[in-house]
Design a protein around this motif. Structure first.
Motif, PDB file in Angstrom:
ATOM      1  N   ASP A   1      35.919 -16.603   2.994  1.00  0.00           N
ATOM      2  CA  ASP A   1      37.053 -17.063   3.802  1.00  0.00           C
ATOM      3  C   ASP A   1      37.577 -18.419   3.350  1.00  0.00           C
ATOM      4  O   ASP A   1      38.528 -18.951   3.930  1.00  0.00           O
TER       5      ASP A   1
ATOM      6  N   LYS B   1      37.983 -19.403  -4.071  1.00  0.00           N
ATOM      7  CA  LYS B   1      37.848 -19.294  -2.627  1.00  0.00           C
ATOM      8  C   LYS B   1      38.303 -20.555  -1.902  1.00  0.00           C
ATOM      9  O   LYS B   1      38.914 -20.487  -0.846  1.00  0.00           O
TER      10      LYS B   1
ATOM     11  N   GLU C   1      41.849 -24.803   7.614  1.00  0.00           N
ATOM     12  CA  GLU C   1      42.302 -24.274   8.898  1.00  0.00           C
ATOM     13  C   GLU C   1      43.751 -24.644   9.179  1.00  0.00           C
ATOM     14  O   GLU C   1      44.497 -23.868   9.796  1.00  0.00           O
TER      15      GLU C   1
ATOM     16  N   LYS D   1      36.046 -21.239   3.544  1.00  0.00           N
ATOM     17  CA  LYS D   1      35.350 -22.322   4.230  1.00  0.00           C
ATOM     18  C   LYS D   1      34.092 -22.689   3.444  1.00  0.00           C
ATOM     19  O   LYS D   1      33.442 -21.822   2.845  1.00  0.00           O
TER      20      LYS D   1
END
Length: 340
Positions: free
Chosen positions: A266, A287, A243, A268
């Protein structure tokens, strides 16, 4: 892609037979994909190489001395076993030699307080063994077992702890996550003081990591599953870094496999545990992993295929040739790479 697409020539004298001392004095080949720049450093220089805010993801598995020999109770014939995956408290999947002597029903004595029975047969020497013992199984293994060093290491390891990372905690591996062998406690402290963070994951290294690829077409290779665990706290650290735009750096291919097994599109990750048989080879879109610290791997192995997925196959082979020319030390006790 074909298995032979990942072959390279390696002089035997470059296969490291012993670890260097201190651990972080090993050499480090660094490669920046954006600038296509190669540098030759020392592992102990990581505090100068990494950035404040980088998150190193380390595998805290601990290697058990799972190489044991037993004698058949009926004939006295000696058989060697490598315990590579625990099924339950008393039952293990193993590889044994000579396998023809280990039929279902065979009972063996490994020590005065450890007896085993073969309860299932598999291919290429695979056997399932149920053990009977008095006391704590791990303590018995520590007393009678040998470290499962790779076949290309010919000498004995006097200090068993030298085949453990300094941060090893959770018993269960049949091989070390070797990228982590270069870290010292002092180096980890120095990195933390420089603003580098650590997150611990777990993958018990088994056959999925070190069995050779035998199929010509790599997509036909079947990976064996290995146990992993990603805790809520580790997942939070990783997701916070994502993030905030900070780099998630996997220490070793085992950490890569945990991260990519738990990551969504994403980037995460989701906490969890279980079995993973993820097989990463080109082309693959990573990823969760932004950079990778790893050792030099065997030709045609699943590990060099994973590295090739991150760096590119042709570039990987080019970098490996550079390492051969510069006389880097290869494989488990060898030098390291940092790919970013």
């Amino acid at each position: 892609m074909n298995r032979t697409d990942f072959y390279y020539d390696l002089p035997k004298e470059l296969i490291a037979q012993k670890p260097v001392e201190p651990r972080d004095s090993s050499r480090l080949l660094t490669y920046d994909r954006a600038s296509d720049r190669v540098e030759h450093r020392r592992f102990g220089e990581l505090p100068k190489i990494l950035k404040r805010g980088d998150l190193l993801v380390i595998n805290n598995t601990r290697v058990l001395p799972v190489k044991v020999s037993g004698k058949k109770l009926d004939t006295g014939a000696e058989i060697s076993f490598l315990l590579h995956k625990r099924i339950d408290k008393d039952t293990w999947e193993t590889l044994c030699r000579p396998a023809k002597r280990a039929k279902v029903g065979s009972r063996l004595r490994f020590s005065g307080d450890l007896v085993g029975e073969v309860i299932a047969e598999g291919e290429e020497g695979a056997r399932t063994v149920r053990f009977e013992y008095d006391g704590v199984f791990e303590e018995i293994l520590t007393r009678i077992g040998d470290m499962p060093l790779p076949h290309y290491i010919h000498g004995e390891l006097k200090d068993k702890e030298r085949y453990q990372t300094v941060y090893a905690k959770e018993n269960g591996s049949a091989a070390a996550p070797t990228a982590g062998l270069h870290f010292t406690e002092r180096l980890m402290t120095e990195l933390k003081e420089c603003g580098v963070e650590f997150a611990e994951v777990l993958l018990h290294v088994g056959l999925g990591t070190f069995l050779p690829v035998k199929t010509d077409e790599i997509t036909q290779h079947k990976m064996h599953s290995e146990y992993y665990c990603l805790t809520e706290s580790a997942a939070q650290k990783i997701n916070n870094a994502k993030e905030e735009g900070r780099r998630v750096i996997a220490v070793g291919t085992t950490s890569v496999r945990v991260l990519e097994s738990c990551a969504g599109v994403d980037g995460k990750v989701k906490a969890g545990s279980g079995e993973t048989n993820i097989f990463i080879y080109p082309p693959y879109k990573f990823k969760a992993v932004d950079a990778l610290i790893t050792n030099f791997h065997l030709p045609e192995s699943t590990l060099i295929m994973l590295v090739s997925a991150f760096v590119g196959r042709e570039k990987t082979l080019e970098l490996y040739q550079t390492a051969v020319d510069e006389k880097y030390r290869f494989f488990s006790f060898g030098d390291a790479c940092f790919f970013q």
